[in-house]
Scaffold this motif. Sequence first.
Motif, PDB file in Angstrom:
ATOM      1  N   ILE A 101      14.183 138.865  32.360  1.00 58.13           N
ATOM      2  CA  ILE A 101      13.045 138.819  31.439  1.00 58.13           C
ATOM      3  C   ILE A 101      12.376 140.185  31.350  1.00 58.13           C
ATOM      4  N   PHE A 102      12.163 140.846  32.481  1.00 58.16           N
ATOM      5  CA  PHE A 102      11.484 142.143  32.467  1.00 58.16           C
ATOM      6  C   PHE A 102      12.326 143.226  31.793  1.00 58.16           C
ATOM      7  N   VAL A 103      13.612 143.294  32.118  1.00 54.33           N
ATOM      8  CA  VAL A 103      14.456 144.319  31.498  1.00 54.33           C
ATOM      9  C   VAL A 103      14.555 144.070  29.994  1.00 54.33           C
ATOM     10  N   THR A 104      14.794 142.814  29.607  1.00 61.65           N
ATOM     11  CA  THR A 104      14.889 142.486  28.184  1.00 61.65           C
ATOM     12  C   THR A 104      13.556 142.724  27.481  1.00 61.65           C
ATOM     13  N   GLY A 105      12.474 142.356  28.134  1.00 67.19           N
ATOM     14  CA  GLY A 105      11.149 142.614  27.566  1.00 67.19           C
ATOM     15  C   GLY A 105      10.884 144.093  27.373  1.00 67.19           C
ATOM     16  N   ALA A 127      11.856 149.064  21.797  1.00 66.66           N
ATOM     17  CA  ALA A 127      12.432 149.155  20.455  1.00 66.66           C
ATOM     18  C   ALA A 127      11.367 148.986  19.379  1.00 66.66           C
ATOM     19  N   LEU A 128      10.366 148.167  19.648  1.00 72.27           N
ATOM     20  CA  LEU A 128       9.290 147.959  18.680  1.00 72.27           C
ATOM     21  C   LEU A 128       8.219 149.050  18.743  1.00 72.27           C
ATOM     22  N   GLY A 129       8.309 149.915  19.763  1.00 67.67           N
ATOM     23  CA  GLY A 129       7.333 150.988  19.913  1.00 67.67           C
ATOM     24  C   GLY A 129       6.059 150.562  20.617  1.00 67.67           C
ATOM     25  N   TRP A 130       6.047 149.379  21.204  1.00 69.77           N
ATOM     26  CA  TRP A 130       4.848 148.877  21.865  1.00 69.77           C
ATOM     27  C   TRP A 130       4.765 149.267  23.338  1.00 69.77           C
ATOM     28  N   TYR A 131       5.869 149.713  23.920  1.00 69.70           N
ATOM     29  CA  TYR A 131       5.846 150.086  25.338  1.00 69.70           C
ATOM     30  C   TYR A 131       5.391 151.536  25.517  1.00 69.70           C
ATOM     31  N   GLU A 132       5.554 152.339  24.484  1.00 73.69           N
ATOM     32  CA  GLU A 132       5.176 153.755  24.552  1.00 73.69           C
ATOM     33  C   GLU A 132       3.699 153.958  24.925  1.00 73.69           C
ATOM     34  N   PRO A 133       2.748 153.193  24.343  1.00 72.44           N
ATOM     35  CA  PRO A 133       1.350 153.373  24.769  1.00 72.44           C
ATOM     36  C   PRO A 133       1.130 153.062  26.248  1.00 72.44           C
ATOM     37  N   LEU A 134       1.869 152.070  26.793  1.00 77.20           N
ATOM     38  CA  LEU A 134       1.760 151.787  28.223  1.00 77.20           C
ATOM     39  C   LEU A 134       2.250 152.960  29.056  1.00 77.20           C
ATOM     40  N   VAL A 135       3.346 153.579  28.613  1.00 72.19           N
ATOM     41  CA  VAL A 135       3.894 154.722  29.343  1.00 72.19           C
ATOM     42  C   VAL A 135       2.921 155.898  29.282  1.00 72.19           C
ATOM     43  N   PHE A 146      12.819 150.265  33.004  1.00 70.83           N
ATOM     44  CA  PHE A 146      14.261 150.474  32.872  1.00 70.83           C
ATOM     45  C   PHE A 146      14.732 150.006  31.501  1.00 70.83           C
ATOM     46  N   GLY A 147      14.233 148.855  31.066  1.00 68.46           N
ATOM     47  CA  GLY A 147      14.572 148.359  29.734  1.00 68.46           C
ATOM     48  C   GLY A 147      14.084 149.298  28.644  1.00 68.46           C
ATOM     49  N   TYR A 148      12.884 149.822  28.822  1.00 67.31           N
ATOM     50  CA  TYR A 148      12.325 150.792  27.878  1.00 67.31           C
ATOM     51  C   TYR A 148      13.201 152.046  27.809  1.00 67.31           C
ATOM     52  N   LEU A 149      13.664 152.514  28.952  1.00 70.22           N
ATOM     53  CA  LEU A 149      14.547 153.679  29.006  1.00 70.22           C
ATOM     54  C   LEU A 149      15.857 153.412  28.276  1.00 70.22           C
ATOM     55  N   LEU A 150      16.419 152.224  28.477  1.00 70.89           N
ATOM     56  CA  LEU A 150      17.653 151.862  27.772  1.00 70.89           C
ATOM     57  C   LEU A 150      17.442 151.836  26.260  1.00 70.89           C
TER      58      LEU A 150
END
Length: 120
Positions: free
Chosen positions: A38-42, A48-56, A70-74
């Motif tokens: 779930i975490f890697v897929t999430g 991919a949607l660009g929503w993890y970038e603000p968290l980073v 790791f999923g974000y990196l992939l």
Amino acid sequence: MFTMIIPAFIVGGLICVIGQLLMDLTKPQITPAHILVIFVTGGVLLGALGWYEPLVKMGGAGATIPLSGFGYLLANGAMQGVNENGFLGAISGGVQAAAVGIAGAVLFGYLTALIFNPKG
């Protein structure tokens, strides 16, 4: 220094709280292996949607070190690979982006297995 540590602690802690809540509230349906997937897929989907970038940007290592990072990196590697090499870059880009982390995990896992005896 604290301006980097505190946000990383908060973001990483919130990600861990989500995982712990999933494990505690869905016992025994969702196992730790399910949480990993779930975490890697999430992380892939949010990246991919660009929503993890603000968290980073806000949390730094608190967002990149957990499994969702790791999923974000992939996802980022796959998108870069598509831009550079077309369709086949979708596969090779993710692997190239995560190669150092994967190699490190394999190496240190192997060394740990050599040093310590597992309980049978």
